[in-house]
Design a protein around this motif. Structure first.
Motif, PDB file in Angstrom:
ATOM      1  N   ALA A   1      -8.298  42.676  40.221  1.00  0.00           N
ATOM      2  CA  ALA A   1      -8.048  42.686  41.664  1.00  0.00           C
ATOM      3  C   ALA A   1      -9.189  43.383  42.406  1.00  0.00           C
ATOM      4  O   ALA A   1      -9.663  42.896  43.447  1.00  0.00           O
ATOM      5  CB  ALA A   1      -6.717  43.374  41.963  1.00  0.00           C
ATOM      6  N   TRP A   2      -9.641  44.521  41.870  1.00  0.00           N
ATOM      7  CA  TRP A   2     -10.744  45.236  42.507  1.00  0.00           C
ATOM      8  C   TRP A   2     -12.014  44.393  42.494  1.00  0.00           C
ATOM      9  O   TRP A   2     -12.748  44.334  43.482  1.00  0.00           O
ATOM     10  CB  TRP A   2     -10.979  46.564  41.781  1.00  0.00           C
ATOM     11  N   MET A   3     -12.292  43.730  41.386  1.00  0.00           N
ATOM     12  CA  MET A   3     -13.474  42.874  41.279  1.00  0.00           C
ATOM     13  C   MET A   3     -13.424  41.737  42.298  1.00  0.00           C
ATOM     14  O   MET A   3     -14.423  41.431  42.968  1.00  0.00           O
ATOM     15  CB  MET A   3     -13.572  42.300  39.865  1.00  0.00           C
ATOM     16  N   ALA A   4     -12.256  41.095  42.422  1.00  0.00           N
ATOM     17  CA  ALA A   4     -12.120  39.976  43.350  1.00  0.00           C
ATOM     18  C   ALA A   4     -12.297  40.433  44.789  1.00  0.00           C
ATOM     19  O   ALA A   4     -12.937  39.747  45.603  1.00  0.00           O
ATOM     20  CB  ALA A   4     -10.758  39.308  43.166  1.00  0.00           C
ATOM     21  N   ASP A   5     -11.746  41.590  45.128  1.00  0.00           N
ATOM     22  CA  ASP A   5     -11.902  42.106  46.487  1.00  0.00           C
ATOM     23  C   ASP A   5     -13.332  42.546  46.758  1.00  0.00           C
ATOM     24  O   ASP A   5     -13.857  42.362  47.865  1.00  0.00           O
ATOM     25  CB  ASP A   5     -10.952  43.292  46.712  1.00  0.00           C
ATOM     26  N   ARG A   6     -13.974  43.111  45.751  1.00  0.00           N
ATOM     27  CA  ARG A   6     -15.325  43.656  45.944  1.00  0.00           C
ATOM     28  C   ARG A   6     -16.371  42.555  46.046  1.00  0.00           C
ATOM     29  O   ARG A   6     -17.278  42.620  46.883  1.00  0.00           O
ATOM     30  CB  ARG A   6     -15.651  44.598  44.773  1.00  0.00           C
ATOM     31  N   PHE A   7     -16.280  41.526  45.198  1.00  0.00           N
ATOM     32  CA  PHE A   7     -17.337  40.515  45.124  1.00  0.00           C
ATOM     33  C   PHE A   7     -16.898  39.135  45.608  1.00  0.00           C
ATOM     34  O   PHE A   7     -17.724  38.220  45.673  1.00  0.00           O
ATOM     35  CB  PHE A   7     -17.850  40.396  43.684  1.00  0.00           C
ATOM     36  N   GLY A   8     -15.631  38.961  45.936  1.00  0.00           N
ATOM     37  CA  GLY A   8     -15.140  37.670  46.374  1.00  0.00           C
ATOM     38  C   GLY A   8     -14.452  36.932  45.230  1.00  0.00           C
ATOM     39  O   GLY A   8     -15.021  36.806  44.140  1.00  0.00           O
ATOM     40  N   ALA A   9     -13.244  36.456  45.482  1.00  0.00           N
ATOM     41  CA  ALA A   9     -12.440  35.854  44.410  1.00  0.00           C
ATOM     42  C   ALA A   9     -13.091  34.599  43.836  1.00  0.00           C
ATOM     43  O   ALA A   9     -13.072  34.369  42.625  1.00  0.00           O
ATOM     44  CB  ALA A   9     -11.042  35.531  44.936  1.00  0.00           C
ATOM     45  N   LYS A  10     -13.668  33.765  44.687  1.00  0.00           N
ATOM     46  CA  LYS A  10     -14.276  32.525  44.199  1.00  0.00           C
ATOM     47  C   LYS A  10     -15.452  32.814  43.267  1.00  0.00           C
ATOM     48  O   LYS A  10     -15.579  32.199  42.195  1.00  0.00           O
ATOM     49  CB  LYS A  10     -14.735  31.672  45.381  1.00  0.00           C
TER      50      LYS A  10
ATOM     51  N   MET B   1     -12.876  38.871  27.901  1.00  0.00           N
ATOM     52  CA  MET B   1     -13.365  39.409  29.169  1.00  0.00           C
ATOM     53  C   MET B   1     -13.372  38.325  30.244  1.00  0.00           C
ATOM     54  O   MET B   1     -12.986  38.559  31.394  1.00  0.00           O
ATOM     55  CB  MET B   1     -14.772  39.984  28.994  1.00  0.00           C
ATOM     56  N   GLY B   2     -13.809  37.132  29.863  1.00  0.00           N
ATOM     57  CA  GLY B   2     -13.782  36.028  30.821  1.00  0.00           C
ATOM     58  C   GLY B   2     -12.359  35.604  31.140  1.00  0.00           C
ATOM     59  O   GLY B   2     -12.010  35.393  32.312  1.00  0.00           O
ATOM     60  N   GLY B   3     -11.529  35.495  30.113  1.00  0.00           N
ATOM     61  CA  GLY B   3     -10.148  35.090  30.331  1.00  0.00           C
ATOM     62  C   GLY B   3      -9.366  36.069  31.172  1.00  0.00           C
ATOM     63  O   GLY B   3      -8.478  35.681  31.934  1.00  0.00           O
ATOM     64  N   SER B   4      -9.690  37.358  31.066  1.00  0.00           N
ATOM     65  CA  SER B   4      -8.959  38.375  31.816  1.00  0.00           C
ATOM     66  C   SER B   4      -9.148  38.217  33.312  1.00  0.00           C
ATOM     67  O   SER B   4      -8.296  38.651  34.105  1.00  0.00           O
ATOM     68  CB  SER B   4      -9.420  39.777  31.396  1.00  0.00           C
ATOM     69  N   MET B   5     -10.253  37.626  33.726  1.00  0.00           N
ATOM     70  CA  MET B   5     -10.510  37.404  35.146  1.00  0.00           C
ATOM     71  C   MET B   5     -10.015  36.025  35.599  1.00  0.00           C
ATOM     72  O   MET B   5      -9.606  35.860  36.747  1.00  0.00           O
ATOM     73  CB  MET B   5     -12.013  37.532  35.430  1.00  0.00           C
ATOM     74  N   MET B   6     -10.034  35.047  34.708  1.00  0.00           N
ATOM     75  CA  MET B   6      -9.701  33.689  35.134  1.00  0.00           C
ATOM     76  C   MET B   6      -8.263  33.578  35.621  1.00  0.00           C
ATOM     77  O   MET B   6      -8.002  33.048  36.704  1.00  0.00           O
ATOM     78  CB  MET B   6      -9.947  32.694  33.989  1.00  0.00           C
ATOM     79  N   THR B   7      -7.300  34.055  34.850  1.00  0.00           N
ATOM     80  CA  THR B   7      -5.897  33.858  35.211  1.00  0.00           C
ATOM     81  C   THR B   7      -5.486  34.616  36.466  1.00  0.00           C
ATOM     82  O   THR B   7      -5.001  34.001  37.423  1.00  0.00           O
ATOM     83  CB  THR B   7      -4.983  34.236  34.036  1.00  0.00           C
ATOM     84  N   PRO B   8      -5.649  35.949  36.531  1.00  0.00           N
ATOM     85  CA  PRO B   8      -5.210  36.649  37.749  1.00  0.00           C
ATOM     86  C   PRO B   8      -6.010  36.267  38.981  1.00  0.00           C
ATOM     87  O   PRO B   8      -5.447  36.167  40.078  1.00  0.00           O
ATOM     88  CB  PRO B   8      -5.389  38.132  37.398  1.00  0.00           C
ATOM     89  N   VAL B   9      -7.321  36.042  38.839  1.00  0.00           N
ATOM     90  CA  VAL B   9      -8.123  35.691  40.001  1.00  0.00           C
ATOM     91  C   VAL B   9      -7.778  34.277  40.481  1.00  0.00           C
ATOM     92  O   VAL B   9      -7.750  34.005  41.683  1.00  0.00           O
ATOM     93  CB  VAL B   9      -9.633  35.821  39.691  1.00  0.00           C
ATOM     94  N   ALA B  10      -7.491  33.372  39.550  1.00  0.00           N
ATOM     95  CA  ALA B  10      -7.065  32.029  39.948  1.00  0.00           C
ATOM     96  C   ALA B  10      -5.783  32.107  40.771  1.00  0.00           C
ATOM     97  O   ALA B  10      -5.643  31.427  41.806  1.00  0.00           O
ATOM     98  CB  ALA B  10      -6.853  31.159  38.716  1.00  0.00           C
ATOM     99  N   ARG B  11      -4.843  32.932  40.327  1.00  0.00           N
ATOM    100  CA  ARG B  11      -3.594  33.075  41.086  1.00  0.00           C
ATOM    101  C   ARG B  11      -3.858  33.716  42.436  1.00  0.00           C
ATOM    102  O   ARG B  11      -3.234  33.348  43.445  1.00  0.00           O
ATOM    103  CB  ARG B  11      -2.605  33.907  40.275  1.00  0.00           C
ATOM    104  N   LEU B  12      -4.800  34.648  42.486  1.00  0.00           N
ATOM    105  CA  LEU B  12      -5.146  35.294  43.750  1.00  0.00           C
ATOM    106  C   LEU B  12      -5.785  34.290  44.714  1.00  0.00           C
ATOM    107  O   LEU B  12      -5.469  34.283  45.908  1.00  0.00           O
ATOM    108  CB  LEU B  12      -6.093  36.466  43.489  1.00  0.00           C
ATOM    109  N   VAL B  13      -6.680  33.450  44.211  1.00  0.00           N
ATOM    110  CA  VAL B  13      -7.278  32.401  45.045  1.00  0.00           C
ATOM    111  C   VAL B  13      -6.184  31.515  45.624  1.00  0.00           C
ATOM    112  O   VAL B  13      -6.200  31.167  46.815  1.00  0.00           O
ATOM    113  CB  VAL B  13      -8.270  31.551  44.220  1.00  0.00           C
TER     114      VAL B  13
END
Length: 469
Positions: A60-69, A104-116
């Motif tokens: 969540a912090w990464m998506a907010d800091r650098f943009g979810a997309k 590491m890649g998978g940990s960002m794909m699922t939650p960030v996809a849902r956030l998008v």
């Protein structure tokens, strides 16, 4: 809502969810090739789960800091790098590290996809979008084992991972071309202490549960690790209460709808998470079927999940979240219990029918709880809600496998019998009881809970405003 958004996100999630199970039937071939044993190679499965547990809380912090997309596209790239590293691994150590990189890649794909999805979809269309996004999580684990067996038998195990490269490249291109731009959100400095505590807590619990359920190491290692994880979780709770902006804002649990969705969904996943582990064992050990035959039978669950996507919005609009979740959890528990009474003489048509209906109800439940999490959450809190939900899902699925395996072992220890039909009956009955427990939580929901998302009790769609399916 852009109708292509959930489809693009679903493609990436399908790749991740299938890959997480596709190597299960290929472990002997991989172990022989890199000079180790299948039991030791199960550490690679654990490494992937541990990586997810460590990095999901920071998503969540990464998506907010650098943009979810941007984070979503980079996550696909990291997952692809991990896939290549797996394919070229020549030792157990290299393979474990490669799987960690994939995680590491998978940990960002699922939650960030849902956030998008949450940030680009109106609440009225969230159920339909979540239904599309839920399907890969259900289908991937079901078709992973037969696909892995097919590729390993007729090609080479390396292609299990290399096939992710073209899929990932397409996902990066499609997301760059069609996903809407989501600008970064104002962020506070990273809660470093919270990150380390949450990482130790989640990874300790997941690693410990994996060791207990997959005996690659002595069980005492798993028990000690679980203890360390629990202690770290308690320390994180104390830490979070003393900070205005912790990594995971536990104050979201003061919202009764959010709290019920997370708690009820977690209990349900513990029960349901054991089913993909137990059913193949029942079909192969109890019925004498091949892994491929077993996979073709369990695929009926995926067919049920696909069917759900077309009716979920209409059902939720008609009866609301409370009724859907009560019926889905109660009926799912009954169907799981029915699995325990399958025998080699049970007609396959009956087995397929039970699994089809189970897949439908399971998918309906997940779609509903995943949407209900955001029903009373402010847009600014969606990142936190996504990270907490994803972390809870990861831990409870691992717990489900441990509970299923533990129930089988418990039966064997107390009866002195080898694992067989009666043992599977006991295990399925245990997880059926756990699957029914969420009913005690959902019965306390207000009848109109989440109505902004479900549309229950609101105006019916007119001919000019058709329902989204």
């Amino acid at each position: 809502m852009n109708r292509t958004t959930p489809l693009i996100l679903a493609v990436a999630l399908f790749m991740e969810n299938m890959d997480s199970t596709v190597i299960a039937t290929s472990l002997p071939a991989i172990a022989t090739d890199i000079g180790t044993s299948p039991i030791a190679l199960k550490l690679a499965l654990t490494a992937y789960l541990v990586s997810l547990a460590i990095f999901i809380p920071i998503s969540a912090w990464m998506a907010d800091r650098f943009g979810a997309k941007l984070v979503f596209r980079v996550a696909i790239g990291v997952f692809m790098l991990g896939s290549v590293a797996c394919a070229v691994s020549g030792s157990l150590g290299e393979f474990v590290l490669a799987r960690f990189l994939q995680g590491m890649g998978g940990s960002m794909m699922t939650p960030v996809a849902r956030l998008v999805l949450v940030r680009t979809t109106e609440k009225s269309g969230l159920v339909s979008a979540m239904a599309t996004l839920t399907i890969p999580a259900l289908i991937g684990p079901l078709i992973g084992p037969p696909v892995g067996g097919f590729i390993t038998t007729f090609f080479a195990w390396h292609w299990i991972f290399l096939i992710n490269i073209p899929i990932g490249a397409i996902g990066i291109w499609l997301s760059g071309r069609f996903l809407p731009e989501i600008p970064p959100e104002p962020t506070r400095p990273l809660d470093v202490t919270g990150f380390f505590l949450s990482a130790i807590a989640a990874s300790g619990i997941v690693f410990g549960l994996s060791v207990v359920s997959l005996p690659a190491l002595p069980p005492v290692v798993g028990v000690v690790t679980i203890g360390i994880g629990v202690i770290s979780a308690l320390l994180y709770v104390r830490h979070a209460r003393g900070r205005d902006y912790p990594l995971l804002q536990l104050k979201l649990f003061s919202n009764p709808v959010f709290r019920t969705a997370i708690a009820g969904g977690s209990l349900f996943r513990i029960g349901v998470g054991a089913t993909p582990f137990l059913l193949p064992l029942l079909f192969q050990l109890g019925f004498g079927l091949t892994p491929f035959q077993s996979g073709m039978i369990t695929f009926a669950t995926a067919a049920g999940a696909l069917t759900m996507k077309f009716v979920a919005p209409r059902i939720l609009r008609t009866v609301g979240f409370r009724t859907v979740l009560l019926v889905a959890s109660g009926c799912s528990a009954c169907l799981i219990a029915a699995n325990g009474f399958f025998t080699a003489e049970t007609p396959y048509l009956l087995i397929l029918s039970v699994l089809f209906l189970a897949g439908f109800l399971r998918s309906m439940f997940f779609t509903s709880t995943n949407a209900l999490v955001f029903a009373d959450i402010e847009p600014a809190q969606s990142g936190q809600a996504t990270a907490i939900s994803a972390a809870a899902q990861q831990i409870t699925v691992a717990l489900g496998v441990a509970v299923g395996g533990g129930a089988l072992e418990l039966w064997s220890v107390f009866t002195g019998q080898a694992i067989g039909g009666a043992g599977f009956t006991f295990a399925f009955l245990v997880i059926a009881v756990i699957t029914a427990l969420p009913m005690l939580l959902f019965v306390r929901l207000a009848p109109d809970a989440g109505k902004a998302i479900s549309g229950h009790g609101g105006p019916r769609p007119t001919a000019e405003e058709p329902q989204q399916l």
